[in-house]
Scaffold this active site. Structure first.
Site, PDB file in Angstrom:
ATOM      1  N   ARG A   3       1.073  -0.686  -0.225  1.00 60.68           N
ATOM      2  CA  ARG A   3      -0.383  -0.290   0.524  1.00 60.68           C
ATOM      3  C   ARG A   3       0.966   1.095   0.153  1.00 60.68           C
ATOM      4  O   ARG A   3       1.918   1.388   0.441  1.00 60.68           O
ATOM      5  CB  ARG A   3      -0.226  -0.209   0.718  1.00 60.68           C
ATOM      6  CG  ARG A   3      -1.745   0.689   1.219  1.00 60.68           C
ATOM      7  CD  ARG A   3      -2.858   0.920   2.232  1.00 60.68           C
ATOM      8  NE  ARG A   3      -2.246   1.191   3.697  1.00 60.68           N
ATOM      9  CZ  ARG A   3      -1.653   0.255   4.621  1.00 60.68           C
ATOM     10  NH1 ARG A   3      -2.031  -0.857   4.024  1.00 60.68           N
ATOM     11  NH2 ARG A   3      -1.464   0.422   5.450  1.00 60.68           N
ATOM     12  N   SER A  44      -8.348  -0.063  -0.516  1.00 61.57           N
ATOM     13  CA  SER A  44      -9.291  -0.119   0.232  1.00 61.57           C
ATOM     14  C   SER A  44     -10.094   0.786   0.676  1.00 61.57           C
ATOM     15  O   SER A  44     -11.047   1.506  -0.007  1.00 61.57           O
ATOM     16  CB  SER A  44      -9.019  -0.968   1.439  1.00 61.57           C
ATOM     17  OG  SER A  44      -9.770  -1.619   3.122  1.00 61.57           O
ATOM     18  N   HIS A  45     -10.209   1.128   2.171  1.00 63.78           N
ATOM     19  CA  HIS A  45     -10.437   2.235   2.601  1.00 63.78           C
ATOM     20  C   HIS A  45      -9.714   3.419   3.295  1.00 63.78           C
ATOM     21  O   HIS A  45      -9.835   4.362   3.672  1.00 63.78           O
ATOM     22  CB  HIS A  45     -11.327   1.916   4.360  1.00 63.78           C
ATOM     23  CG  HIS A  45     -10.139   1.352   5.474  1.00 63.78           C
ATOM     24  ND1 HIS A  45      -9.381   0.427   5.329  1.00 63.78           N
ATOM     25  CD2 HIS A  45      -9.878   2.313   5.992  1.00 63.78           C
ATOM     26  CE1 HIS A  45      -8.487   0.652   6.017  1.00 63.78           C
ATOM     27  NE2 HIS A  45      -8.380   1.570   6.587  1.00 63.78           N
ATOM     28  N   LYS A 105      -3.620  -6.160  -2.264  1.00 62.16           N
ATOM     29  CA  LYS A 105      -4.303  -7.795  -1.438  1.00 62.16           C
ATOM     30  C   LYS A 105      -4.422  -8.694  -2.523  1.00 62.16           C
ATOM     31  O   LYS A 105      -4.274  -8.776  -3.649  1.00 62.16           O
ATOM     32  CB  LYS A 105      -5.488  -7.295  -1.014  1.00 62.16           C
ATOM     33  CG  LYS A 105      -5.644  -6.799   0.181  1.00 62.16           C
ATOM     34  CD  LYS A 105      -7.383  -6.190   0.087  1.00 62.16           C
ATOM     35  CE  LYS A 105      -7.080  -5.299   0.841  1.00 62.16           C
ATOM     36  NZ  LYS A 105      -9.170  -5.467   1.756  1.00 62.16           N
ATOM     37  N   ARG A 116     -15.343  -5.644   3.488  1.00 59.75           N
ATOM     38  CA  ARG A 116     -16.335  -5.258   5.052  1.00 59.75           C
ATOM     39  C   ARG A 116     -17.734  -4.584   4.982  1.00 59.75           C
ATOM     40  O   ARG A 116     -17.391  -4.398   3.827  1.00 59.75           O
ATOM     41  CB  ARG A 116     -15.208  -4.461   5.805  1.00 59.75           C
ATOM     42  CG  ARG A 116     -14.427  -4.893   6.232  1.00 59.75           C
ATOM     43  CD  ARG A 116     -13.190  -3.993   6.815  1.00 59.75           C
ATOM     44  NE  ARG A 116     -12.333  -3.223   6.400  1.00 59.75           N
ATOM     45  CZ  ARG A 116     -12.664  -1.890   6.836  1.00 59.75           C
ATOM     46  NH1 ARG A 116     -12.904  -1.739   8.063  1.00 59.75           N
ATOM     47  NH2 ARG A 116     -12.354  -0.791   6.227  1.00 59.75           N
ATOM     48  N   THR A 164      -4.801 -10.001  15.031  1.00 63.40           N
ATOM     49  CA  THR A 164      -5.607  -9.710  14.516  1.00 63.40           C
ATOM     50  C   THR A 164      -4.894  -9.446  13.068  1.00 63.40           C
ATOM     51  O   THR A 164      -3.851  -9.076  12.900  1.00 63.40           O
ATOM     52  CB  THR A 164      -5.990  -8.083  15.274  1.00 63.40           C
ATOM     53  OG1 THR A 164      -6.693  -8.240  15.984  1.00 63.40           O
ATOM     54  CG2 THR A 164      -6.102  -6.880  13.962  1.00 63.40           C
ATOM     55  N   GLU A 203     -13.372 -10.858  12.377  1.00 66.03           N
ATOM     56  CA  GLU A 203     -12.668  -9.799  13.124  1.00 66.03           C
ATOM     57  C   GLU A 203     -13.547  -8.155  13.839  1.00 66.03           C
ATOM     58  O   GLU A 203     -14.288  -8.247  12.956  1.00 66.03           O
ATOM     59  CB  GLU A 203     -11.271  -9.366  12.478  1.00 66.03           C
ATOM     60  CG  GLU A 203     -10.394  -9.761  12.289  1.00 66.03           C
ATOM     61  CD  GLU A 203      -9.240  -9.284  11.302  1.00 66.03           C
ATOM     62  OE1 GLU A 203      -8.303  -8.953  11.771  1.00 66.03           O
ATOM     63  OE2 GLU A 203      -9.420  -9.519   9.980  1.00 66.03           O
ATOM     64  N   MET A 204     -13.055  -7.627  14.787  1.00 68.04           N
ATOM     65  CA  MET A 204     -13.741  -6.131  14.675  1.00 68.04           C
ATOM     66  C   MET A 204     -13.841  -5.149  13.677  1.00 68.04           C
ATOM     67  O   MET A 204     -14.770  -4.508  13.858  1.00 68.04           O
ATOM     68  CB  MET A 204     -12.519  -5.735  16.074  1.00 68.04           C
ATOM     69  CG  MET A 204     -13.730  -4.601  16.573  1.00 68.04           C
ATOM     70  SD  MET A 204     -15.263  -4.803  17.363  1.00 68.04           S
ATOM     71  CE  MET A 204     -16.184  -2.844  17.773  1.00 68.04           C
ATOM     72  N   SER A 205     -12.955  -5.332  13.174  1.00 72.92           N
ATOM     73  CA  SER A 205     -12.713  -4.101  12.132  1.00 72.92           C
ATOM     74  C   SER A 205     -13.951  -4.702  10.564  1.00 72.92           C
ATOM     75  O   SER A 205     -14.072  -4.092   9.863  1.00 72.92           O
ATOM     76  CB  SER A 205     -11.459  -4.975  11.057  1.00 72.92           C
ATOM     77  OG  SER A 205     -11.927  -6.137  10.872  1.00 72.92           O
ATOM     78  N   HIS A 237     -14.347  -7.693   8.933  1.00 64.95           N
ATOM     79  CA  HIS A 237     -14.136  -9.016   8.063  1.00 64.95           C
ATOM     80  C   HIS A 237     -14.533 -10.760   8.957  1.00 64.95           C
ATOM     81  O   HIS A 237     -14.220 -10.258   9.589  1.00 64.95           O
ATOM     82  CB  HIS A 237     -12.894  -9.254   8.300  1.00 64.95           C
ATOM     83  CG  HIS A 237     -11.726  -8.223   7.158  1.00 64.95           C
ATOM     84  ND1 HIS A 237     -11.295  -7.977   5.679  1.00 64.95           N
ATOM     85  CD2 HIS A 237     -10.853  -6.793   7.931  1.00 64.95           C
ATOM     86  CE1 HIS A 237     -10.670  -6.769   5.357  1.00 64.95           C
ATOM     87  NE2 HIS A 237     -10.336  -6.267   6.448  1.00 64.95           N
TER      88      HIS A 237
END
Length: 463
Positions: free
Chosen positions: A14, A102-103, A112, A247, A306, A325-327, A329
């Site tokens: 990235r 991504s974001h 990726k 996500r 993570t 995951e908390m993110s 995913h």
């Protein structure tokens, strides 16, 4: 060719387009990935891109690198990241790259990557850099190799047919979707209408400038338009997607945000109803209610590090049917392929919610506690790892019941938890706290503050 080492991150590549991430860099990475793929017996790779303005030329340079290494390229065009993953399964090569930022802000882009069924991360990504630095590649076909072919493929019809072949909603639903002008906007309306939903669209025109709000549902400010739409319209629920569609964010009729760890509880109960005793994987940032809910549903909770690449590797190792995951995913192995897919997670969510009459009530009833968002302690490069290493060795958490050091420090209490872990992507210590009451939350944060200042008295804590 020159290449910036700074673009080689823990989970992906990235950088800023035409600064650190150039067409030359994309070509070099494609060539290195081609050599790696051939060494693992794969001579075909899928490439795709999200809706960023730099995507076409970076994707073309990447494909050139693959082809010059002797690998055949299948270009699936502008798609959500999960469709690249899906194409690698469809073709059986397990090898693909999505050009995506991504974001991240519009000036960023990235890659990726997966090779022979393995999502690349850590040392393997650093190995690509080392190969490029050692080989100093120049443009042109590798001597003694036949240049790879180039074909285009529309993977969407197969993806859609696969989902419609095994998912049926119990009743039609009215939903709102917010894609933040990310690439998911090209697919959400078709997908969810095919399932029988009435879809209200927000910012579904793909625009790499992201003119309305940042395409990241992890942050509440990016969900305010969707919340207003669901509250004031006739949608039963709102779904939000990040810039590349891997996500999912969720909001209810009364404006509550259902964070991904609470979504995982709903998914776990559903999956375990058909797979009793199975393992469900969750990352260290998730609520402790995940483990409780998995046990209550007859499953085995497994906390892990993570990072979407790390979770995918653990999923493959354990054979678990579900991970999250908390993110945001979420990885379904049951009835799907085990990769993170926000579009498909939305489908599975609607499948569950369509069985009842009030989706918001069902979601709001999920276990919840007082908690903080992710708090970030800013440090100099590399210092975040040093602080956490010292915290693991010397940290004192006097009222905790146990301390887990699998990924940073997570101290478990009778009434909550505290977490401090080093980010693998930016020089920060990420912290998160949860408790049964505000008083317990304050106590846990106070213990962490004392522990961190004991090993790094110079830092300025964000709480």
């Amino acid at each position: 060719m020159t290449i910036s080492s700074s673009i080689f991150k823990a989970y992906d590549i990235r950088g800023i387009v035409d600064d650190t991430l150039t067409e030359e860099a994309a070509y070099c990475v494609g060539r290195a990935l081609g050599v790696l793929a051939l060494s693992r017996g794969k001579n075909e790779a899928v490439v795709g891109r999200d809706g960023r303005l730099s995507g076409p030329r970076l994707c073309w340079a990447l494909a050139d690198g693959f082809r010059d290494a002797g690998v055949n390229v299948v270009d699936v065009g502008m798609v959500a990241t999960p469709l690249v993953y899906f194409a690698t399964f469809l073709l059986g090569n397990g090898t693909g790259v999505q050009v995506t930022g991504s974001h991240n802000p519009p000036q960023y882009n990235g890659l990726k990557m997966m090779v022979a069924g393995e999502t690349l991360y850590g040392d393997t990504i650093q190995g690509l850099l080392q190969w490029i630095q050692n080989e100093k590649p120049v443009r042109g076909v590798v001597p003694g190799v036949q240049r790879g072919s180039y074909t285009e493929m529309n993977v969407w019809p197969n993806y859609l047919a696969n989902i419609l072949g095994h998912i049926k909603l119990a009743r039609p639903m009215k939903i709102a979707v917010d894609c933040g002008n990310g690439v998911a906007g090209a697919f959400t309306k078709i997908l969810y209408e095919a399932l029988g939903c009435e879809v209200t669209e927000l910012f579904c025109e793909v625009d790499g400038n992201f003119p309305n709000h940042h395409p990241d549902p992890a942050h509440p400010e990016n969900l305010q338009d969707l919340i207003a739409c669901v509250k004031n319209g006739d949608a039963e629920i709102g779904l939000a997607f990040d810039g590349d569609g891997d996500r999912l964010g969720v909001v209810t009729k009364d404006g509550e945000i259902i964070y991904p760890d609470r979504q995982l509880i709903l998914f776990a109960r559903d999956v375990l109803s058909r797979n009793p005793g199975a393992t469900v994987i969750y990352d260290v940032k998730c609520t402790r209610h995940v483990a409780k809910a998995v046990k209550a549903a007859g499953g085995e909770p497994l906390m892990w590090k993570t990072g979407h690449s790390l979770i995918k590797a653990k999923l493959k190792e354990t054979g678990a049917p579900l991970a999250g995951e908390m993110s945001g995913h979420v990885f379904f192995k049951e009835r799907w392929f085990g990769f993170d897919d926000g579009l498909y997670a939305g489908v599975r969510l609607l499948e569950i919610l369509s069985r009842g009459s009030d989706p918001s009530a069902e979601l709001n009833a999920l276990p919840n506690s007082s908690s903080t968002p992710e708090l970030q302690l800013q440090t100099a490069e590399g210092v975040n790892f040093e602080i956490v290493k010292r915290l693991q060795a010397e940290g004192k958490f006097p009222t905790s019941e146990s301390v887990n050091t699998i990924d940073g420090v997570r101290a478990e209490y009778a009434d909550g938890f505290g977490l401090a872990r080093p980010s693998n992507t930016t020089p920060v210590v990420v912290m998160r706290f949860e408790a049964d009451s505000d008083a317990a939350l304050a106590r846990i944060q106070s213990e962490f503050k004392a522990a961190i200042l004991a090993v790094a008295p110079e830092v300025k804590l964000p709480f």
